[in-house]
Design an enzyme around this catalytic site. Sequence first.
Site, mmCIF file in Angstrom:
data_model
loop_
_atom_site.group_PDB
_atom_site.id
_atom_site.type_symbol
_atom_site.label_atom_id
_atom_site.label_comp_id
_atom_site.label_asym_id
_atom_site.label_seq_id
_atom_site.Cartn_x
_atom_site.Cartn_y
_atom_site.Cartn_z
ATOM 1 N N ASP A 13 0.820 -1.220 0.000
ATOM 2 C CA ASP A 13 0.000 0.000 0.000
ATOM 3 C C ASP A 13 0.850 1.265 0.000
ATOM 4 O OD1 ASP A 13 -2.410 -1.618 0.342
ATOM 5 O OD2 ASP A 13 -1.759 -1.862 2.415
ATOM 6 N N LYS A 16 2.411 2.210 -5.116
ATOM 7 C CA LYS A 16 3.113 1.692 -6.298
ATOM 8 C C LYS A 16 2.321 1.918 -7.577
ATOM 9 C CE LYS A 16 3.373 -2.418 -4.540
ATOM 10 N NZ LYS A 16 2.862 -2.095 -3.195
ATOM 11 N N GLY A 40 -3.831 -4.427 -4.619
ATOM 12 C CA GLY A 40 -4.758 -3.433 -5.136
ATOM 13 C C GLY A 40 -4.034 -2.138 -5.410
ATOM 14 N N HIS A 41 -3.940 -1.752 -6.679
ATOM 15 C CA HIS A 41 -3.256 -0.525 -7.054
ATOM 16 C C HIS A 41 -4.285 0.497 -7.518
ATOM 17 C CE1 HIS A 41 0.783 -2.797 -7.862
ATOM 18 N NE2 HIS A 41 0.440 -2.752 -6.594
ATOM 19 N N GLN A 222 2.573 -5.988 -3.382
ATOM 20 C CA GLN A 222 2.772 -5.980 -1.929
ATOM 21 C C GLN A 222 4.050 -5.205 -1.567
ATOM 22 O OE1 GLN A 222 1.902 -9.432 -3.217
ATOM 23 N NE2 GLN A 222 -0.176 -8.722 -2.973
#
Length: 430
Positions: A13, A16, A40-41, A222
């Site tokens: 988080d 990225k 999740g991006h 991650q």
Amino acid sequence: MPVKAVVGMQWGDEGKGKIVDVLSAEADLVVRAAGGSNAGHTIIRGGKKTVLHLVPSGILHEYSRCLLGAGMVIEPSKLREELDVLEQFGTPRVGQRVGVDPQAMLILPWHKAIEHVREARPDALGTTLRGIGPAYESRASRLGIPLALLAHPELLKTALEALYLDYQPIFELGNEPVISPSEQFADLMQVAGWLVPMFTDVSLETARASAEGRFVLLEGAQGVMLDSLHGTYPFVTSSSTVFGGLLSGIGLGNGMVSDVVGVCKAYATRVGNGPFPTELEDETGKHLAAFGGEYGATTGRLRRCGWLDAVALKKAVRLVGSSQLALTKVDVLCDLPEIKVAVAYEDTDGTVLADFPCDPYRAAQMKPVYRSFAPWRAPSDDAVLPDELQEYISFLEGFTATRVSLVSWGPDRSQTLVRDAGGVCRSLNP
């Protein structure tokens, strides 16, 4: 053209997705190596928000081809859903621009059922319940279902029967019914029609693109402190998140990558259980969560928040070999009266530790030793960073021996400054 990699340097988080979106504007190929829909991006461009869980963030650039590497675990329904959302978002030629390595592993409803059984126990790890860990386990046990079997129906039937037989004792511990191998086979045959045409040798395609002088960007998932070997085990993800894992998951040699960008927030967050030395369970922690919008892009869970841990960051730099850092969310700290950074730890016996311990159980007992910094005003588009923020950045550069080359605030890609070795910044063209 060089091959550049982007790696998260904390517990995930870090932002990225935004940094990959910024760097991939000129990329011909953007490649993801590992993980699944547990990542999740979030990307915001022109006020529009997109959350990507599987497809690399470069997909929003019209001419970038995006690849999902052999080290990934993929739930077909999630991939289909994401491709459909991207098309609705107006992303051009999504189907032609995404390629998937057939050696990646399938996540089946069975994997998610296994994880639900385990996470119902008192010793739950706090996973995303996406079936990621069980899918990687099935690969390691040689009972996993690679995507390649979608093109070989009879072999797929046999493999499904074997995996179901192995999982049956655990299924019996759960309360929910699971689908039979024949039902699972029928579902996967529906998937094969659209997924098999997307197969590509990701390692070969990436190597050829590099040899032809095209710009290749590798996207990590991650963060380093969640690495299955070097993170705070057992509170880690199921794949390797360090630079070496990135290469393995795609199928590249170390000499092909010229630049590694490590991404870290100006503070720290963590989702789920596990050691987090700088965690703040007070009003400051609540402030960081509220102003930073610290809710997981994948689970929606509130993230645990704390001060930046420079000791853990120094370890991440060592594990990754990053040549530069991208510092994100610097605006979240603006309204605080004082900003702190952990520069050492105090052990239970009073010993001061300068490095993050390799014993993850010891890490859970440490107290951080802080250095304080003056707060700063929010950066702006005039490409001039406040003096207080420059001091903060200069300290991090000295402590980690790594240059901060990108400074980010706010959610939009235009809210990013490029910073040279002398500390001079220039605006990023939106």
